[in-house]
Write a protein that holds these residues in place. Sequence first.
Motif, PDB file in Angstrom:
ATOM      1  N   ASP A  67       0.832  -1.215   0.000  1.00 16.87           N
ATOM      2  CA  ASP A  67       0.000   0.000   0.000  1.00 16.87           C
ATOM      3  C   ASP A  67       0.862   1.258   0.000  1.00 16.87           C
ATOM      4  O   ASP A  67       0.625   2.192  -0.763  1.00 16.87           O
ATOM      5  CB  ASP A  67      -0.930   0.021   1.217  1.00 16.87           C
ATOM      6  N   GLN A  68       1.867   1.288   0.862  1.00 20.42           N
ATOM      7  CA  GLN A  68       2.728   2.469   0.965  1.00 20.42           C
ATOM      8  C   GLN A  68       3.503   2.713  -0.322  1.00 20.42           C
ATOM      9  O   GLN A  68       3.626   3.856  -0.791  1.00 20.42           O
ATOM     10  CB  GLN A  68       3.702   2.317   2.137  1.00 20.42           C
ATOM     11  N   GLU A  69       4.023   1.639  -0.898  1.00 22.83           N
ATOM     12  CA  GLU A  69       4.828   1.788  -2.110  1.00 22.83           C
ATOM     13  C   GLU A  69       3.958   2.144  -3.315  1.00 22.83           C
ATOM     14  O   GLU A  69       4.387   2.895  -4.186  1.00 22.83           O
ATOM     15  CB  GLU A  69       5.637   0.516  -2.383  1.00 22.83           C
ATOM     16  N   GLU A  70       2.751   1.632  -3.351  1.00 23.10           N
ATOM     17  CA  GLU A  70       1.852   2.007  -4.455  1.00 23.10           C
ATOM     18  C   GLU A  70       1.529   3.493  -4.406  1.00 23.10           C
ATOM     19  O   GLU A  70       1.514   4.176  -5.427  1.00 23.10           O
ATOM     20  CB  GLU A  70       0.565   1.190  -4.418  1.00 23.10           C
ATOM     21  N   ALA A  76       4.606   9.844  -7.647  1.00 22.05           N
ATOM     22  CA  ALA A  76       5.714  10.197  -8.544  1.00 22.05           C
ATOM     23  C   ALA A  76       5.256  10.169 -10.001  1.00 22.05           C
ATOM     24  O   ALA A  76       5.595  11.060 -10.787  1.00 22.05           O
ATOM     25  CB  ALA A  76       6.886   9.245  -8.328  1.00 22.05           C
ATOM     26  N   LEU A  77       4.463   9.168 -10.368  1.00 25.59           N
ATOM     27  CA  LEU A  77       3.983   9.066 -11.746  1.00 25.59           C
ATOM     28  C   LEU A  77       3.006  10.195 -12.068  1.00 25.59           C
ATOM     29  O   LEU A  77       3.041  10.761 -13.161  1.00 25.59           O
ATOM     30  CB  LEU A  77       3.332   7.692 -11.972  1.00 25.59           C
ATOM     31  N   THR A  78       2.167  10.551 -11.106  1.00 20.55           N
ATOM     32  CA  THR A  78       1.234  11.673 -11.297  1.00 20.55           C
ATOM     33  C   THR A  78       1.995  12.966 -11.546  1.00 20.55           C
ATOM     34  O   THR A  78       1.618  13.761 -12.417  1.00 20.55           O
ATOM     35  CB  THR A  78       0.301  11.811 -10.072  1.00 20.55           C
ATOM     36  N   ARG A  79       3.073  13.191 -10.785  1.00 22.78           N
ATOM     37  CA  ARG A  79       3.898  14.386 -11.009  1.00 22.78           C
ATOM     38  C   ARG A  79       4.475  14.388 -12.417  1.00 22.78           C
ATOM     39  O   ARG A  79       4.462  15.399 -13.113  1.00 22.78           O
ATOM     40  CB  ARG A  79       5.044  14.464  -9.977  1.00 22.78           C
ATOM     41  N   SER A 132      -4.094   2.317  -7.823  1.00 23.81           N
ATOM     42  CA  SER A 132      -3.862   3.615  -8.447  1.00 23.81           C
ATOM     43  C   SER A 132      -2.848   3.560  -9.588  1.00 23.81           C
ATOM     44  O   SER A 132      -2.991   4.281 -10.577  1.00 23.81           O
ATOM     45  CB  SER A 132      -3.426   4.640  -7.394  1.00 23.81           C
ATOM     46  N   VAL A 133      -1.824   2.716  -9.491  1.00 24.19           N
ATOM     47  CA  VAL A 133      -0.826   2.655 -10.560  1.00 24.19           C
ATOM     48  C   VAL A 133      -1.461   2.070 -11.828  1.00 24.19           C
ATOM     49  O   VAL A 133      -1.221   2.561 -12.940  1.00 24.19           O
ATOM     50  CB  VAL A 133       0.421   1.856 -10.128  1.00 24.19           C
ATOM     51  N   ILE A 134      -2.271   1.033 -11.672  1.00 24.06           N
ATOM     52  CA  ILE A 134      -2.963   0.460 -12.834  1.00 24.06           C
ATOM     53  C   ILE A 134      -3.863   1.516 -13.477  1.00 24.06           C
ATOM     54  O   ILE A 134      -3.886   1.670 -14.700  1.00 24.06           O
ATOM     55  CB  ILE A 134      -3.785  -0.786 -12.431  1.00 24.06           C
ATOM     56  N   ILE A 135      -4.584   2.255 -12.656  1.00 29.50           N
ATOM     57  CA  ILE A 135      -5.483   3.296 -13.172  1.00 29.50           C
ATOM     58  C   ILE A 135      -4.684   4.351 -13.943  1.00 29.50           C
ATOM     59  O   ILE A 135      -5.098   4.799 -15.022  1.00 29.50           O
ATOM     60  CB  ILE A 135      -6.282   3.926 -12.014  1.00 29.50           C
ATOM     61  N   LEU A 136      -3.538   4.758 -13.402  1.00 29.32           N
ATOM     62  CA  LEU A 136      -2.707   5.760 -14.079  1.00 29.32           C
ATOM     63  C   LEU A 136      -2.184   5.242 -15.416  1.00 29.32           C
ATOM     64  O   LEU A 136      -2.200   5.962 -16.423  1.00 29.32           O
ATOM     65  CB  LEU A 136      -1.537   6.173 -13.184  1.00 29.32           C
ATOM     66  N   VAL A 137      -1.711   3.989 -15.453  1.00 34.01           N
ATOM     67  CA  VAL A 137      -1.194   3.430 -16.707  1.00 34.01           C
ATOM     68  C   VAL A 137      -2.333   3.283 -17.722  1.00 34.01           C
ATOM     69  O   VAL A 137      -2.149   3.564 -18.915  1.00 34.01           O
ATOM     70  CB  VAL A 137      -0.473   2.087 -16.465  1.00 34.01           C
ATOM     71  N   ALA A 138      -3.509   2.882 -17.260  1.00 33.99           N
ATOM     72  CA  ALA A 138      -4.666   2.809 -18.171  1.00 33.99           C
ATOM     73  C   ALA A 138      -4.963   4.180 -18.757  1.00 33.99           C
ATOM     74  O   ALA A 138      -5.261   4.316 -19.955  1.00 33.99           O
ATOM     75  CB  ALA A 138      -5.886   2.269 -17.426  1.00 33.99           C
ATOM     76  N   GLY A 139      -4.858   5.215 -17.943  1.00 31.21           N
ATOM     77  CA  GLY A 139      -5.070   6.581 -18.422  1.00 31.21           C
ATOM     78  C   GLY A 139      -4.033   6.993 -19.454  1.00 31.21           C
ATOM     79  O   GLY A 139      -4.356   7.665 -20.447  1.00 31.21           O
ATOM     80  N   ILE A 140      -2.776   6.598 -19.238  1.00 30.02           N
ATOM     81  CA  ILE A 140      -1.699   6.884 -20.194  1.00 30.02           C
ATOM     82  C   ILE A 140      -2.052   6.278 -21.559  1.00 30.02           C
ATOM     83  O   ILE A 140      -1.972   6.932 -22.601  1.00 30.02           O
ATOM     84  CB  ILE A 140      -0.352   6.306 -19.696  1.00 30.02           C
ATOM     85  N   PHE A 157      -7.731  -0.527 -19.518  1.00 32.01           N
ATOM     86  CA  PHE A 157      -7.436  -1.078 -18.193  1.00 32.01           C
ATOM     87  C   PHE A 157      -6.734  -2.428 -18.322  1.00 32.01           C
ATOM     88  O   PHE A 157      -5.742  -2.697 -17.649  1.00 32.01           O
ATOM     89  CB  PHE A 157      -8.725  -1.216 -17.376  1.00 32.01           C
ATOM     90  N   HIS A 158      -7.248  -3.281 -19.229  1.00 34.13           N
ATOM     91  CA  HIS A 158      -6.615  -4.590 -19.419  1.00 34.13           C
ATOM     92  C   HIS A 158      -5.221  -4.434 -20.013  1.00 34.13           C
ATOM     93  O   HIS A 158      -4.303  -5.170 -19.655  1.00 34.13           O
ATOM     94  CB  HIS A 158      -7.495  -5.489 -20.294  1.00 34.13           C
ATOM     95  N   SER A 159      -5.054  -3.476 -20.919  1.00 31.90           N
ATOM     96  CA  SER A 159      -3.718  -3.212 -21.467  1.00 31.90           C
ATOM     97  C   SER A 159      -2.752  -2.830 -20.347  1.00 31.90           C
ATOM     98  O   SER A 159      -1.594  -3.260 -20.332  1.00 31.90           O
ATOM     99  CB  SER A 159      -3.779  -2.080 -22.502  1.00 31.90           C
ATOM    100  N   ALA A 160      -3.226  -2.005 -19.413  1.00 28.40           N
ATOM    101  CA  ALA A 160      -2.393  -1.584 -18.282  1.00 28.40           C
ATOM    102  C   ALA A 160      -2.031  -2.776 -17.405  1.00 28.40           C
ATOM    103  O   ALA A 160      -0.879  -2.917 -16.970  1.00 28.40           O
ATOM    104  CB  ALA A 160      -3.120  -0.519 -17.466  1.00 28.40           C
ATOM    105  N   VAL A 161      -3.003  -3.637 -17.140  1.00 24.48           N
ATOM    106  CA  VAL A 161      -2.750  -4.829 -16.321  1.00 24.48           C
ATOM    107  C   VAL A 161      -1.710  -5.722 -17.002  1.00 24.48           C
ATOM    108  O   VAL A 161      -0.755  -6.182 -16.369  1.00 24.48           O
ATOM    109  CB  VAL A 161      -4.057  -5.605 -16.048  1.00 24.48           C
ATOM    110  N   PHE A 162      -1.878  -5.954 -18.324  1.00 28.19           N
ATOM    111  CA  PHE A 162      -0.930  -6.809 -19.044  1.00 28.19           C
ATOM    112  C   PHE A 162       0.477  -6.202 -19.000  1.00 28.19           C
ATOM    113  O   PHE A 162       1.462  -6.908 -18.814  1.00 28.19           O
ATOM    114  CB  PHE A 162      -1.363  -7.001 -20.503  1.00 28.19           C
ATOM    115  N   PHE A 163       0.560  -4.882 -19.184  1.00 26.33           N
ATOM    116  CA  PHE A 163       1.851  -4.191 -19.162  1.00 26.33           C
ATOM    117  C   PHE A 163       2.538  -4.373 -17.804  1.00 26.33           C
ATOM    118  O   PHE A 163       3.720  -4.733 -17.728  1.00 26.33           O
ATOM    119  CB  PHE A 163       1.644  -2.704 -19.465  1.00 26.33           C
TER     120      PHE A 163
END
Length: 199
Positions: A67-70, A76-79, A132-140, A157-163
């Motif tokens: 949880d803390q690392e996510e 950092a990714l949002t920035r 949150s990281v999956i959501i951010l990558v899906a947004g990318i 979303f599935h593309s983000a999960v696979f990545f």
Amino acid sequence: MREKPRGRAAQRLETRQRVFDAAVAEFRRTGMADADIGAIVKAAGVARGTFYFHFPTKEHVLLEVEDQEEVRIARALTRFLSTPHSLPAALAETIRLVAALEQRLGTLLFKDLLAVHFSPTRPLTEEWREHSVIILVAGIIERAHADGEAQIEVDPFHSAVFFLLGLYGLLSTTTAAEHLRRQVLDSYLTTVLRSLEPR
């Protein structure tokens, strides 16, 4: 603004943090399976029951680390995403941030973290859509598709999960020297970008 805990509540939180820090140090040293609860409670200066009061199992410590690392990676990714960027740059930054997690935690703790994350018997069940990281990558990926920079055959979303699954898989199984690992990760990024190229 939330009021800061005081008195017994503050003391309980401070004790919990000491136990957590001692457990993480022991996991880094030995791995979760070989971690000695006795060594953890001795380092934290608490009774054995105090560990189990705060963390019913050793896996619960890992879930807190996760949880803390996510949160750290997502911030950092949002920035990074708040500045102009391309799809390759955004995915490269994601890879860099996740790879840095292994360096920060150490190999044993990182591999334990992945094992508990993908375990069918993890103590708490969560929906992947809450990560949150999956959501951010899906947004990318979704934005790149909207901009004509990427073609997606499946839900973003599935593309983000696979990545991310591929990335975690590579990191957990590649034990090569740093420069060779870098080549593997660069090759992985190239493969992912080719799979997203507009037809």
